[in-house]
Design an enzyme around this catalytic site. Structure first.
Site, PDB file in Angstrom:
ATOM      1  N   HIS A  44     -12.667 -65.971   5.159  1.00 24.16           N
ATOM      2  CA  HIS A  44     -11.199 -66.002   5.173  1.00 24.16           C
ATOM      3  C   HIS A  44     -10.761 -67.465   5.141  1.00 24.16           C
ATOM      4  CE1 HIS A  44      -7.378 -63.891   6.915  1.00 24.16           C
ATOM      5  NE2 HIS A  44      -7.045 -64.969   6.248  1.00 24.16           N
ATOM      6  N   GLU A  71     -10.928 -62.924   2.005  1.00 25.36           N
ATOM      7  CA  GLU A  71      -9.644 -62.522   2.579  1.00 25.36           C
ATOM      8  C   GLU A  71      -8.663 -63.672   2.529  1.00 25.36           C
ATOM      9  OE1 GLU A  71     -10.591 -61.827   6.639  1.00 25.36           O
ATOM     10  OE2 GLU A  71     -11.441 -59.864   6.269  1.00 25.36           O
ATOM     11  N   HIS A 192     -11.046 -56.176  12.607  1.00 27.11           N
ATOM     12  CA  HIS A 192     -10.407 -56.969  13.659  1.00 27.11           C
ATOM     13  C   HIS A 192     -10.788 -56.446  15.023  1.00 27.11           C
ATOM     14  CE1 HIS A 192      -7.937 -60.209  14.963  1.00 27.11           C
ATOM     15  NE2 HIS A 192      -7.691 -60.490  13.711  1.00 27.11           N
TER      16      HIS A 192
HETATM   17  N1  PXP Z   1     -10.141 -58.514   8.837  1.00 27.77           N
HETATM   18  C1  PXP Z   1      -9.218 -59.489   8.705  1.00 27.77           C
HETATM   19  C2  PXP Z   1      -8.128 -59.311   7.702  1.00 27.77           C
HETATM   20  C3  PXP Z   1      -9.271 -60.652   9.484  1.00 27.77           C
HETATM   21  O1  PXP Z   1      -8.345 -61.608   9.338  1.00 27.77           O
HETATM   22  C4  PXP Z   1     -10.323 -60.796  10.416  1.00 27.77           C
HETATM   23  C5  PXP Z   1     -10.421 -62.048  11.230  1.00 27.77           C
HETATM   24  O2  PXP Z   1     -10.526 -63.162  10.397  1.00 27.77           O
HETATM   25  C6  PXP Z   1     -11.281 -59.764  10.503  1.00 27.77           C
HETATM   26  C7  PXP Z   1     -11.155 -58.634   9.711  1.00 27.77           C
HETATM   27  C8  PXP Z   1     -12.442 -59.840  11.434  1.00 27.77           C
HETATM   28  O3  PXP Z   1     -11.991 -59.815  12.759  1.00 27.77           O
HETATM   29  P1  PXP Z   1     -12.975 -60.189  13.941  1.00 27.77           P
HETATM   30  O4  PXP Z   1     -13.327 -61.633  13.778  1.00 27.77           O
HETATM   31  O5  PXP Z   1     -12.166 -59.923  15.173  1.00 27.77           O
HETATM   32  O6  PXP Z   1     -14.174 -59.302  13.822  1.00 27.77           O
END
Ligand code: PXP
Length: 240
Positions: A44, A71, A192
């Protein structure tokens, strides 16, 4: 159907950047996650490059043997250009603002329908699968289909936060949103704050779940158990 595990390696970049230099190596982490059984790598990049750098994305694209998922917010031209250059298997569009600590909400697929249609068209014309990040709200899931997206990524922070209080209540909105999205022809991703404790119940409750992207908890677990064990532990939670 086993759900795919895409490992988000942003946290490796955060650690590297805290000291300058190249330790730990983001590229090596991507290579190793794949070797240890990850089904994909997620990054990301943000405009300030505070963790993943644009150069990391280019470097990883050269060694990727699994699914590369990038992302980010497509309102940044730099992001759109990078994705079109790298041509990952999937782009996940997230409406986060530049300085935001982490993603904290999904798209309003009703209000932003035309914008999303246009930008999704750009990626799809380049042969890139498009997923859009949404809150677990039935109207948002239903309207997501009209944007032209292939998949939705359900934003799971609320689920994770409420899992220990009452997991059945915590999952309810996600099951409804996933059902509506599936009925509208969309694939389901999620991410997330998913972790080793809450992952299996999420997967069992939403059997159509195609892919999860997990960063923070997985990398934190790797401090204790090592990356190889942890990739396997998470994959085990995703088996049928
Ligand atoms: N999906 C998205 C859109 C995110 O922004 C993030 C965090 O960058 C994640 C998934 C992954 O989340 P986590 O780091 O809490 O596993």
């Amino acid at each position: 159907m086993a759900t795919k595990l895409s490992v988000n390696i942003n946290k490796i970049a955060t650690l590297r950047n805290s000291r300058g230099g190249n330790n730990p190596s983001v590229l090596q982490a991507a290579i190793d996650c794949q070797k240890f059984g990850a089904d994909g790598i997620t990054v990301h990049p943000r405009p300030d490059e505070r963790h993943i750098r644009y150069s990391d994305v280019r470097d990883i694209s050269k060694i990727i043997t699994t699914e590369f998922n990038i992302e980010g917010n497509p309102t940044e031209d730099k992001f759109v250009d990078l994705v079109l250059e790298v041509k990952p298997a999937q782009v996940t569009l997230v409406p986060d603002s530049p300085g935001q600590l982490t993603s904290n909400h999904g798209w309003d697929t009703i209000k932003e329908k035309e914008y999303l249609q246009r930008i999704i068209g750009v990626f799809k014309n380049a042969g890139i699968r498009v997923s859009i990040f949404i809150d677990p709200v039935e109207e948002m899931a239903a309207a997501a289909a009209a944007t032209g997206a292939d998949r939705v990524e359900l934003y799971t922070e609320d689920y994770a936060r409420n899992y220990n209080k009452d997991r059945n209540a915590a999952i309810a909105a996600y099951v409804k949103a996933a059902t509506i999205a599936t009925q509208n022809g969309l694939g389901i991703n999620a991410g997330h704050d998913l972790d080793r404790e809450n992952l299996r119940f999420f997967k069992q409750s939403i059997p159509e779940l195609l892919e999860v992207s997990i960063g923070h908890a997985l990398i934190a677990d790797a401090l204790y158990y090592g990356l190889e064990n942890v990739v396997q532990l998470y994959k085990r939670e995703l088996k049928d």
